[in-house]
Scaffold this active site. Structure first.
Site, PDB file in Angstrom:
ATOM      1  N   CYS A   1       0.820  -1.191   0.000  1.00 51.73           N
ATOM      2  CA  CYS A   1       0.000   0.000   0.000  1.00 51.73           C
ATOM      3  C   CYS A   1       0.865   1.256   0.000  1.00 51.73           C
ATOM      4  CB  CYS A   1      -0.891   0.021   1.247  1.00 51.73           C
ATOM      5  SG  CYS A   1      -1.836  -1.487   1.499  1.00 51.73           S
TER       6      CYS A   1
ATOM      7  N   ARG B   1      -4.760   1.228  -1.109  1.00 49.46           N
ATOM      8  CA  ARG B   1      -4.665  -0.207  -0.859  1.00 49.46           C
ATOM      9  C   ARG B   1      -4.461  -1.017  -2.133  1.00 49.46           C
ATOM     10  NH1 ARG B   1      -9.098  -4.576   1.463  1.00 49.46           N
ATOM     11  NH2 ARG B   1      -7.580  -6.032   2.349  1.00 49.46           N
TER      12      ARG B   1
ATOM     13  N   ASN C   1       1.831  -0.168   5.545  1.00 45.99           N
ATOM     14  CA  ASN C   1       2.329  -0.581   4.240  1.00 45.99           C
ATOM     15  C   ASN C   1       3.248  -1.771   4.440  1.00 45.99           C
ATOM     16  OD1 ASN C   1       3.433  -0.748   1.617  1.00 45.99           O
ATOM     17  ND2 ASN C   1       4.960   0.827   2.067  1.00 45.99           N
ATOM     18  N   GLY C   2       2.930  -2.917   3.846  1.00 47.34           N
ATOM     19  CA  GLY C   2       3.798  -4.075   3.965  1.00 47.34           C
ATOM     20  C   GLY C   2       3.029  -5.348   4.226  1.00 47.34           C
TER      21      GLY C   2
ATOM     22  N   ILE D   1      13.202 -11.201 -18.166  1.00 50.94           N
ATOM     23  CA  ILE D   1      13.325 -10.430 -19.390  1.00 50.94           C
ATOM     24  C   ILE D   1      14.662 -10.735 -20.032  1.00 50.94           C
ATOM     25  CG2 ILE D   1      11.771  -8.563 -18.699  1.00 50.94           C
ATOM     26  CD1 ILE D   1      14.269  -6.875 -18.127  1.00 50.94           C
TER      27      ILE D   1
ATOM     28  N   SER E   1      11.571 -12.153  -4.901  1.00 45.63           N
ATOM     29  CA  SER E   1      12.830 -11.848  -5.576  1.00 45.63           C
ATOM     30  C   SER E   1      13.995 -12.401  -4.775  1.00 45.63           C
ATOM     31  CB  SER E   1      12.992 -10.334  -5.770  1.00 45.63           C
ATOM     32  OG  SER E   1      13.685  -9.748  -4.690  1.00 45.63           O
TER      33      SER E   1
END
Length: 640
Positions: free
Chosen positions: A2, A50, A75-76, A291, A363
């Site tokens: 968020c 959100r 946020n998280g 990519i 990642s």
């Protein structure tokens, strides 16, 4: 995932301007396009955008406790929220949702400031406790999620997930901080806790901030640090086995989601390790994406395809043009302050690709910092061995002299480009490491800046950032010291900032299991000789992964996310570079020695010198001035 914002009146608890609060919130619409919300009461205003990941039907923010005396914006992700919810329920708390956000308000009620010690995850949050008249802000241990703050002259305290949210408030001064400019041209980013503006700062990783009505702005309080505490002695085989157990646990904890989940797969060791662990934890094929570049010199997607085939992932690959320079102005607007890591371009593209398939992607970021994978660690330790073999009284004058007289031979084979090495050997460990990793070393910055700008620095040098962290290091092992310094500077300031902005631009949540704090704590206790073994970085990680990945994946030369900047500046961007570096935008700041900029451009474009890193750093500073400071009309680049 968020975006959060807030305004807090530290003086008189005046009413918060709804229009200003909403404007702040909407600057971060891209971070949370699903829905938004605001809350106001006397002296306090919270806003939230959100991106729904867990408990899609509820969990809207700002979110309250039962009697609405505590409100939070967050946020998280708190990965252990289910276990905490069970514990807090047993302690008498009542939950209305099954989302991780609600855990924060009840954990605050139960444990106060110590609640942060209970959270496993990535987070930046602020809560207001009306009964205690207290505002509490916290940022996760490694700095995965951002938090920008400012205290205005009128007593209003601001915070936001991105600097652009604070810039929406007219009272925020846009005066640039000379020390931040000096740091940017040394590191390529502005390290915590500074921002490019004098009047704003970052909440540092692993820190909290507690504000009271009528109080002054207090110092940030540290609640966690990388311990670098040695484990009890154990065999190499046992260490490798425990590493896999710890890695599986970290990856599994990061896979909780109510939306499509996948992984970035570059074909490097770290992302391949994450995918290998994920594949053993789900009956469905792992969604992976990579990519490729249309120039084989920059393309490693063949290795990603090998891992995808091995683990039967649902693999998605796209090819992009290596000359993808049309993103320069886009990146400047995304990052809000100068940011010069050119790998932000392919990172932006891989996030764009991933969002077509998933909402959450894991990642491999953090492996190099945990296990000494960067080449620069090898160079630094080789230099340190020379330093330890010679007394400082001999070493400093001898290598100082050689560094001064040896030519800067960018055109020569690497073995003959010894100037930087000589200069580093004349310094101590931290100064030498700073010299080696700086995008512009001291001698270049001395030529870059104008006399007037140098006076404004009052003797300040960017090396002080690393010295401060090295002085606080919990270890005296040389390799561990520079790993620790990187975890305080490069990791949050460059790597995590890059991934946060690139992913959030596409409403994609990226999770980093190798930076799970329990895994980091364990990895920090592994002996340095098992991380950097001879010339092999990440040695123990690679040995542990041998049953899971091929020799070519584990032991091939590291490529990284490279783009051909040097050739861009001599080819398709030749004229743009000349206009940007020699035009009025940089000249009008008064910061720069324009004669040196002229020399830099001429020597690079003629092929006599390689000024790729300094020129990119200047190019992104110029783009910041135009796109974020409104210095002049935006000048479009040629189409990529």
């Amino acid at each position: 995932m968020c975006g959060i914002v807030g305004i807090f009146d530290m003086r008189q608890m005046r009413d918060i301007d709804l229009q200003l609060l909403t404007r702040m919130n909407e600057t971060q619409h891209h971070r949370g396009p699903v829905e938004g919300g605001v809350h106001r009461e006397p002296g306090i205003g919270f806003g939230h955008r959100r991106l729904s990941i867990i408990d899609l039907s509820s969990g809207q923010q700002p979110l309250f406790n039962e009697d609405h005396s505590v409100v939070v914006v967050f946020n998280g992700e708190i990965y252990n929220f289910a276990a905490l919810m069970e514990e807090l329920t047993r302690l008498g708390h009542t939950f209305r949702t099954r989302c991780d956000t609600e855990v924060i308000v009840h954990a605050w009620e139960e444990w106060g400031k110590d609640c942060v010690h209970r959270f496993r995850g990535m987070f930046a949050f602020s809560l207001w406790d009306r009964n205690k008249q207290t505002m509490f802000l916290a940022r996760d241990r490694l700095g995965i999620k951002p938090m920008y703050c400012a205290l205005l002259d009128d007593g209003m305290f601001l915070f936001g997930s991105e600097l652009k949210a604070l810039m929406a408030i007219p009272g925020l001064s846009r005066e640039l901080d000379p020390c931040a400019v000096e740091e940017y041209f040394a590191y390529g980013y502005v390290p915590e806790p500074r921002t490019i503006f004098k009047g704003a700062f970052k909440l540092q990783p692993g820190h909290t901030l507690t504000l009271k009505v009528g109080g002054a702005l207090p110092a940030q309080q540290k609640f966690w640090d990388v311990p670098f505490k040695a484990h009890a002695p154990m065999s190499a085989e046992d260490t490798e086995q425990e590493l896999i157990v710890k890695l599986r646990d970290a990856v599994q904890s990061h896979m909780v989601a109510d939306v499509p989940l996948g992984a970035f797969l570059s074909g490097g060791v770290d992302s391949s390790a994450v995918v290998a662990m994920m594949a053993g934890m789900t009956s469905e094929p792992v969604n992976t994406c990579s990519i490729g570049f249309n120039d084989q010199a920059y393309d490693e997607s063949v290795y990603a395809a090998e891992v995808a085939k091995q683990y039967k992932t649902s693999h998605y690959r796209e090819t992009v043009d290596k000359d993808d320079y049309g993103l320069i102005d886009t990146l400047a607007r995304l990052y809000d302050e100068p940011y010069a890591d050119s790998s932000a371009i392919p990172t932006y593209r891989v996030c764009e690709l991933a969002r077509k398939r998933v909402t959450v992607a894991l990642s491999g970021d953090g492996g190099d910092e945990n296990f000494a994978g960067y080449r620069r660690y090898r160079y630094a330790m080789a230099e340190e061995r020379v330093r330890s073999a010679l007394p400082a009284s001999l070493r400093k004058p001898m290598f100082g002299f050689l560094g001064n007289v040896y030519p800067k031979a960018d055109w020569a084979p690497r073995m003959f480009r010894a100037k930087t090495t000589f200069e580093a050997l004349a310094r101590d460990l931290v100064d030498g490491y700073f010299h080696g990793v700086s995008v512009m070393p001291d001698r270049v910055r001395a030529q870059l800046f104008s006399d007037g700008f140098k006076r404004s620095l009052q003797g300040y040098s960017a090396i002080e950032v690393m010295r401060k962290h090295a002085a606080n290091s919990p270890t005296d092992d040389p390799l561990s010291i520079i790993q620790y310094v990187d975890m305080k500077t490069w990791l949050p300031g460059d790597i995590l900032t890059k991934v946060d902005r690139a992913s959030m631009a596409h409403a994609l949540e990226v999770r980093v299991p190798l930076l799970d704090h329990e895994f980091v704590e364990w990895a920090s206790g592994v002996p340095s000789a098992m991380k950097l073994h001879g010339q092999e970085g990440k040695y123990v990680l690679k040995k542990a992964l041998e049953p899971h990945l091929s020799h070519d994946i584990l032991y091939r030369d590291k490529m990284g996310f490279s783009i051909p900047l040097a050739s861009w500046f001599r080819g398709p961007l030749r004229e743009h570079v000349r206009q940007a570096l020699l035009g009025s935008t940089l000249a009008d700041t008064g910061f720069f020695n324009m004669a040196f900029l002229q020399e830099m451009v001429e020597q690079h474009q003629s092929g006599r010198r390689d000024y790729t890193a300094p020129m990119w750093t200047l190019l992104m500073f110029e783009a910041f001035l135009r796109n974020c400071m409104g210095v002049e009309e935006q000048r479009p680049l040629a189409a990529a």
